[in-house]
Design an enzyme around this catalytic site. Structure first.
Site, PDB file in Angstrom:
ATOM      1  CB  THR A 172       2.184   5.282   6.162  1.00  0.00           C
ATOM      2  OG1 THR A 172       1.704   5.198   5.100  1.00  0.00           O
ATOM      3  CG2 THR A 172       3.388   4.562   6.230  1.00  0.00           C
ATOM      4  CG  ASN A 173      -2.128   2.424   4.826  1.00  0.00           C
ATOM      5  OD1 ASN A 173      -1.665   1.849   3.839  1.00  0.00           O
ATOM      6  ND2 ASN A 173      -2.699   3.427   5.217  1.00  0.00           N
ATOM      7  CB  ILE A 174       1.209  -2.520   4.125  1.00  0.00           C
ATOM      8  CG1 ILE A 174      -0.177  -3.069   4.281  1.00  0.00           C
ATOM      9  CG2 ILE A 174       1.878  -2.770   5.446  1.00  0.00           C
ATOM     10  CD1 ILE A 174       0.067  -4.796   4.320  1.00  0.00           C
TER      11      ILE A 174
END
Ligand code: CTP
Ligand code: CA
Length: 222
Positions: free
Chosen positions: A33-35
């Protein structure tokens, strides 16, 4: 209170949006995933609602409460986000892609939790995800499309190239490392007429400024 003082600049519009990150499973308990926090997308959904639009929000996993008065469709992966957008896009007049969609998903996703004992380090094989924004922008009866560009360098140059490549009339460019996860944002709007830097502000204020620009562009088309 927000809505009370806002002009209904988007009255009669149906706005379909994506927001948040996507989560691409590696095994049943792990993923890529990402931030992205979803804060910019959710703020923009509220701003569109306050401007009188019907808003449908396709959201990846976030810790945020769904905006009141906005139909929110929760999804996990980029493929699910793509599916949900396809199912809704025929009813919308505006599409806004705010989501930080994972560019790749895992092909060799494990059915069971990957065990480390007695095994080599696993190799994760990736395949590219569909580009949801580019897909919508290239539909025969495409809605008015707004994209976001998250860059970490050469902001204006990369963002302008992205806008042309995806054929979106309006693009919001920001520096990923400053914007993602933050409560504030510092963005530049790019369209056919030029480049418009907005003052750095709370994401709520930035969202209202984006809506004003969007409404003006929609009105100029008629
Ligand atoms: N986007 C999308 N589907 C994808 C990837 C991106 O809809 N699979 C949308 C995002 O929601 C955003 C815009 O495309 O509105 C730009 O996303 P960004 O990650 O900045 O650009 P990419 O085209 O993915 O290029 P790169 O990550 O290589 O800079
Ligand atoms: Ca990307």
């Amino acid at each position: 209170l927000d809505g009370v003082f806002t002009e209904k600049r988007l009255a009669g519009q149906t706005v379909l949006m994506t927001a948040g990150p996507t989560f691409e499973p590696i095994d049943p308990v792990r993923g890529i995933t990402n931030i992205s926090s979803g804060k910019m997308g959710y703020a923009l959904a509220r701003a569109c609602r306050d401007a009188g639009a019907d808003v449908v929000l396709v959201s990846g996993p976030t810790a945020l409460p769904p905006p009141v008065g906005v139909r929110t469709i929760p999804v996990t992966t980029a493929l699910e986000m793509h599916e949900a957008v396809l199912a809704e896009v025929g009813r919308c007049s505006v599409f806004i892609g705010v989501a930080a969609v994972a560019d790749y998903r895992v092909v060799n996703r494990a059915e069971h939790k990957i065990k480390k004992e007695g095994h080599e380090a696993p190799v994760i094989e990736l395949v590219e995800n569909p580009d949801i924004l580019a897909f919508v922008a290239n539909l025969p009866n495409a809605p008015f499309c707004v994209g976001f560009a998250a860059e970490s360098q050469n902001l204006l140059e990369f963002a302008d190239a992205k806008r042309r490549r995806k054929k979106v009339p309006l693009l919001v460019a920001n520096l990923a490392q400053q914007a993602m996860g933050s409560d504030v944002n510092d963005v530049v709007l790019l369209d056919d007429a030029g480049t418009y830097p907005l003052p750095a502000a709370d994401k709520r204020e930035v969202a209202h400024a984006i809506v004003r620009h969007l409404a003006a562009r929609l009105a100029a088309r008629r």
